[in-house]
Design an enzyme around this catalytic site. Structure first.
Site, short mmCIF file in Angstrom:
data_model
loop_
_atom_site.label_atom_id
_atom_site.label_comp_id
_atom_site.label_asym_id
_atom_site.label_seq_id
_atom_site.Cartn_x
_atom_site.Cartn_y
_atom_site.Cartn_z
N ASP A 1 0.82 -1.21 0.00
CA ASP A 1 0.00 0.00 0.00
C ASP A 1 0.85 1.26 0.00
OD1 ASP A 1 1.06 0.00 2.53
OD2 ASP A 1 -0.84 -0.13 3.59
N PHE B 1 4.47 3.39 -1.99
CA PHE B 1 5.44 3.43 -3.08
C PHE B 1 6.86 3.14 -2.61
CE2 PHE B 1 2.08 5.16 -5.58
CZ PHE B 1 2.43 4.86 -6.88
N THR C 1 7.88 0.83 -0.55
CA THR C 1 8.11 -0.62 -0.64
C THR C 1 8.18 -1.06 -2.09
OG1 THR C 1 6.95 -0.93 1.46
CG2 THR C 1 7.26 -2.88 0.08
N CYS D 1 11.54 3.57 -14.19
CA CYS D 1 11.44 4.20 -15.51
C CYS D 1 10.08 4.85 -15.71
CB CYS D 1 11.62 3.15 -16.62
SG CYS D 1 13.27 2.45 -16.77
N CYS E 1 -6.71 4.74 0.06
CA CYS E 1 -8.00 4.29 0.55
C CYS E 1 -8.48 5.16 1.71
CB CYS E 1 -7.93 2.83 0.96
SG CYS E 1 -6.56 2.42 2.06
N CYS F 1 18.63 4.77 -16.34
CA CYS F 1 17.82 4.51 -15.14
C CYS F 1 18.71 3.97 -14.03
CB CYS F 1 16.71 3.51 -15.46
SG CYS F 1 15.75 2.99 -14.01
N CYS G 1 17.60 0.09 -13.49
CA CYS G 1 17.74 -0.96 -14.51
C CYS G 1 18.63 -0.55 -15.67
CB CYS G 1 16.37 -1.38 -15.05
SG CYS G 1 15.55 -0.15 -16.12
#
Length: 339
Positions: A125, A127, A129, A169, A181, A240, A243
């Site tokens: 819930d 960002f 994590t 990205c 929520c 990035c 990645c």
């Protein structure tokens, strides 16, 4: 038992060979709320070999509207979500190995778990994590499936290391949502739709049918009757940090890991010790018994309530401070009772 998966095997993209592949695979689900319980049940019914479920929280009454594995008894007893899930999932399919971990998904733990699995499903819930999951996925080379929902809106995307754009990205270009929520509520059909997208993609990966992956970011709003599928291949960035060619995995570096978090949809703050800790709940109960508050304890956690605040302490050292969203206030309460 012999025909348990017969209908799934009749589906030609899976077949008997695909079913054998599914039975050998290991999936990690981070978060056992609405998306996590839905995906876990679907995978267990599909015959996954092993499922590892991770969550830091316990069952509350507000969860029962959409988190399908839990009962009123779980909410009454404040059972940790992974324990309630494990019990229910084992009753659904006793042949599946289910590992339940009561913990926060920090970078160190996530990297260790990811090395042992074939796929990670995001059911978190927040960002922070997700960014950690993304970096771990790229570092270890394990696919992960992003999913989120709020109100009647949902979104999902499948990330394959070295092939697709990663989550990092996308975040500067694609609107991945800002509501929670807590501010917008949620209806269960939105949950089920995201679960359907995530589990469908998961099955494709588990049977090795990568050519059938969606390769688009999908979003929808069930109340407004809207659906979108966005082609994002061109968003993959050579520079990035997660990645790219000279990747540094910034979100799993220690200095970027916060030790406090305001929980989604909850008037609560989680505090995590800066070093690994094992709490003796029985000893702590004796200490807190000298205070003015009310104490409840089960084998997994200790709850201490005083006035409008409640502290819930876990064996791994984490504390949930209920009754405030103010991190400073939560820390003050933490230090007042725990030093």
């Amino acid at each position: 038992m012999n025909n348990r998966y017969s209908r799934q095997e009749l589906f030609s993209p899976i077949g008997k060979d695909g079913q054998k592949q599914i039975s050998k695979k290991h999936v990690l689900i981070i978060g056992m709320g609405a998306l996590g319980t839905g995906s876990a049940e679907a995978l267990v019914r599909a015959g996954i070999g092993k499922l590892t479920i991770v969550d830091r929280d316990y069952v509350e009454w507000s969860n029962l509207q959409r988190q399908q594995l839990y009962s009123e008894e779980d909410a009454k007893n404040r059972i940790p979500k992974v324990i309630g899930s494990q019990y229910r999932l084992a009753a659904i399919n006793s042949s599946v190995a289910i590992e339940a971990i009561i913990a926060d998904a920090s970078a160190i733990e996530l990297e260790d778990w990811a090395k042992k699995v074939d796929l990670i499903i995001d059911a978190t819930d927040n960002f922070e994590t997700r960014m950690i999951i993304n970096d771990v996925s790229q570092k270890v080379g394990v696919p992960w499936i992003y999913g989120a929902c709020v109100g009647s809106y949902g979104i999902s995307y499948t990330i394959i290391p070295e092939k697709t754009p990663c989550f990092s990205c996308l975040i500067e270009t694609v609107p991945l949502g800002g509501l929670t929520c807590d501010t917008a509520g949620i209806i269960s059909p939105a949950v089920h739709m995201v679960v359907s997208y995530q589990v469908s993609e998961a099955l494709k990966i588990l049977v090795g049918d990568f050519d059938s992956l969606r390769n688009k970011l999908v979003s929808f709003d069930l109340w407004k009757n809207q659906n979108r599928a966005i082609q994002v291949d061109k968003l993959k960035k050579g520079d990035c940090p997660s990645c790219g060619i000279q990747r540094s995995y910034p979100y799993i570096s220690f200095e970027n890991q916060t030790k406090t978090a305001v929980l989604c949809g909850r008037d609560s703050v989680q505090i995590r010790p800066s070093i690994p800790t094992v709490r003796d709940l029985e000893a702590l109960e004796k200490i807190l018994a000298k205070q003015r508050g009310t104490i409840q304890r089960n084998p997994y956690l200790l709850s201490y309530t005083e006035n409008s605040h409640r502290l819930v302490l876990f064996k791994d050292g984490r504390v949930l401070v209920h009754g405030t969203k103010d991190i400073s206030e939560a820390k003050a309460l933490y230090h007042r009772y725990l030093g």
